[in-house]
Design an enzyme around this catalytic site. Sequence first.
Site, PDB file in Angstrom:
ATOM      1  N   ASP A   8       8.375   5.201   3.667  1.00 39.33           N
ATOM      2  CA  ASP A   8       8.489   3.794   3.255  1.00 39.33           C
ATOM      3  C   ASP A   8       8.911   3.747   1.796  1.00 39.33           C
ATOM      4  O   ASP A   8       8.498   4.603   1.003  1.00 39.33           O
ATOM      5  CB  ASP A   8       7.147   3.065   3.423  1.00 39.33           C
ATOM      6  CG  ASP A   8       7.318   1.556   3.553  1.00 39.33           C
ATOM      7  OD1 ASP A   8       8.049   0.968   2.733  1.00 39.33           O
ATOM      8  OD2 ASP A   8       6.738   0.972   4.478  1.00 39.33           O
ATOM      9  N   ASP A  45      14.080   4.686   3.643  1.00 35.06           N
ATOM     10  CA  ASP A  45      14.150   3.653   4.673  1.00 35.06           C
ATOM     11  C   ASP A  45      13.822   4.290   6.018  1.00 35.06           C
ATOM     12  O   ASP A  45      14.427   5.289   6.407  1.00 35.06           O
ATOM     13  CB  ASP A  45      15.571   3.070   4.689  1.00 35.06           C
ATOM     14  CG  ASP A  45      15.734   1.947   5.707  1.00 35.06           C
ATOM     15  OD1 ASP A  45      14.878   1.822   6.609  1.00 35.06           O
ATOM     16  OD2 ASP A  45      16.725   1.206   5.612  1.00 35.06           O
ATOM     17  N   LYS A  98       8.416  -6.767  17.462  1.00 32.73           N
ATOM     18  CA  LYS A  98       8.143  -8.150  17.060  1.00 32.73           C
ATOM     19  C   LYS A  98       8.862  -9.084  18.036  1.00 32.73           C
ATOM     20  O   LYS A  98      10.004  -8.838  18.424  1.00 32.73           O
ATOM     21  CB  LYS A  98       8.620  -8.397  15.629  1.00 32.73           C
ATOM     22  CG  LYS A  98       8.112  -7.370  14.619  1.00 32.73           C
ATOM     23  CD  LYS A  98       6.594  -7.297  14.547  1.00 32.73           C
ATOM     24  CE  LYS A  98       6.146  -6.188  13.588  1.00 32.73           C
ATOM     25  NZ  LYS A  98       4.682  -6.062  13.527  1.00 32.73           N
ATOM     26  N   CYS A 145       3.885   1.794   4.488  1.00 34.01           N
ATOM     27  CA  CYS A 145       3.175   1.091   3.408  1.00 34.01           C
ATOM     28  C   CYS A 145       2.350  -0.092   3.935  1.00 34.01           C
ATOM     29  O   CYS A 145       2.822  -0.845   4.773  1.00 34.01           O
ATOM     30  CB  CYS A 145       4.199   0.609   2.379  1.00 34.01           C
ATOM     31  SG  CYS A 145       3.533  -0.473   1.110  1.00 34.01           S
ATOM     32  N   GLY A 150      -0.360   1.843   4.529  1.00 37.51           N
ATOM     33  CA  GLY A 150      -0.965   3.004   5.169  1.00 37.51           C
ATOM     34  C   GLY A 150      -1.978   2.720   6.254  1.00 37.51           C
ATOM     35  O   GLY A 150      -2.786   3.594   6.589  1.00 37.51           O
ATOM     36  N   GLY A 151      -1.981   1.520   6.811  1.00 35.06           N
ATOM     37  CA  GLY A 151      -2.955   1.198   7.866  1.00 35.06           C
ATOM     38  C   GLY A 151      -2.851   2.120   9.064  1.00 35.06           C
ATOM     39  O   GLY A 151      -3.868   2.575   9.599  1.00 35.06           O
ATOM     40  N   SER A 164      -4.074  -3.787   9.779  1.00 32.53           N
ATOM     41  CA  SER A 164      -3.159  -3.305  10.819  1.00 32.53           C
ATOM     42  C   SER A 164      -3.635  -1.993  11.427  1.00 32.53           C
ATOM     43  O   SER A 164      -3.193  -1.612  12.505  1.00 32.53           O
ATOM     44  CB  SER A 164      -1.748  -3.129  10.255  1.00 32.53           C
ATOM     45  OG  SER A 164      -1.691  -2.022   9.370  1.00 32.53           O
ATOM     46  N   ASP A 188       5.505   0.530  12.695  1.00 36.51           N
ATOM     47  CA  ASP A 188       5.161  -0.898  12.715  1.00 36.51           C
ATOM     48  C   ASP A 188       5.998  -1.597  11.651  1.00 36.51           C
ATOM     49  O   ASP A 188       5.493  -2.004  10.615  1.00 36.51           O
ATOM     50  CB  ASP A 188       3.663  -1.087  12.466  1.00 36.51           C
ATOM     51  CG  ASP A 188       3.215  -2.545  12.605  1.00 36.51           C
ATOM     52  OD1 ASP A 188       3.940  -3.312  13.253  1.00 36.51           O
ATOM     53  OD2 ASP A 188       2.153  -2.899  12.070  1.00 36.51           O
TER      54      ASP A 188
END
Length: 366
Positions: free
Chosen positions: A240, A260, A306, A221, A223-224, A188, A277
């Site tokens: 996250d 959150d 999305k 999470c 971490g991309g 990602s 994301d």
Amino acid sequence: MNKVVLYCRPGFEKECAAEITDKAARREVFGFARVKENAGYVVFECYQPDDADKLVRELPFSSLIFARQMFVAGELLRDLPPEDRISPISGMLQGVVEKGGDLRVEVADTNESKELMKFCRKLTVPLRAALREVGVLTNYETPKRPVVHVFFIAPGCCYTGYSYTTNNSPFYMGIPRLRFPSDAPSRSTLKLEEAFHVFIPADEWDERLANGMHAVDLGACPGGWTYQLVKRNMWVASVDNGPMAQSLMDTGQVTWLREDGFRYRPTRNNITWMVCDMVEKPAKVAALMATWLVNGWCRETIFNLKLPMKKRYEEVSQNLAYIQEQLNAQGINAEIQARQLYHDREEVTVHVRRWWAAVGGRRDER
């Protein structure tokens, strides 16, 4: 030449067609879109012969969400003779383009079309020489002149035409060529890197993606996206409930906040970037992004929406309009862009750059 050819992600031809039809009509350019499912391109045919050029000149390419490239085109050249494919192409372009600055011989982003790539590369050099000889191309490449496009949709079948360097994608096939970094925690990461290339001019990177900036990554999470910020020597708060890659934590630039992303509220007022994301309904993400922007919690943001299975163009348009309405209600100026990137799948990536209005503790930017 009364057609506009638009490249898109295979499977999103209907969205690309709906968008160009809508945005062309707003500029009083009318026509119809020819759509072939999973072809990776759309042909918008204008009713008036000069309207294709008007559209490619005046409709900002940056305003298109689902198109990777657009150019003016003529009739489809069919059954090019194997012994001389160059002459019909040259003949089609003469009198239409004069002294173009670059030549791109391209195909759609499909497995079938990619089989033509080797042929396109082989054709490019002799075709360039022939087009220079008849004045369709200059004797040297220059970004100040139109780009000549030859777009093969099948063996011996191509569209020819041109685009303007001030209003097109600078990338071959409309796709930035990025290499996956081996130390990144997930693929990602390429989404955010591509977004930087698409939304931020290269000559502004040093200023807008600078060392020492503070950033927040919501839904980080593993971490991309955080990786791209750390790579640019930013201080990152990664939010996250899931764990971050240890390699990122070892840099000392990342603070992992086990919360959150929808509930998190920043505690500092010097955050330049917020990226997000998260897999969630687009309306919910859009509302969260609007909250951050209206409150002045960040200066710029890049986030993903999305997409649903149906009416995807309509859904994205509604979400972007909602963010714009929230900003307008507070008298806040902002630049909003959205694009379905090459590395996106069932999603689009949005960039918003806020120009500060009168918010306590902020300096005015014009």
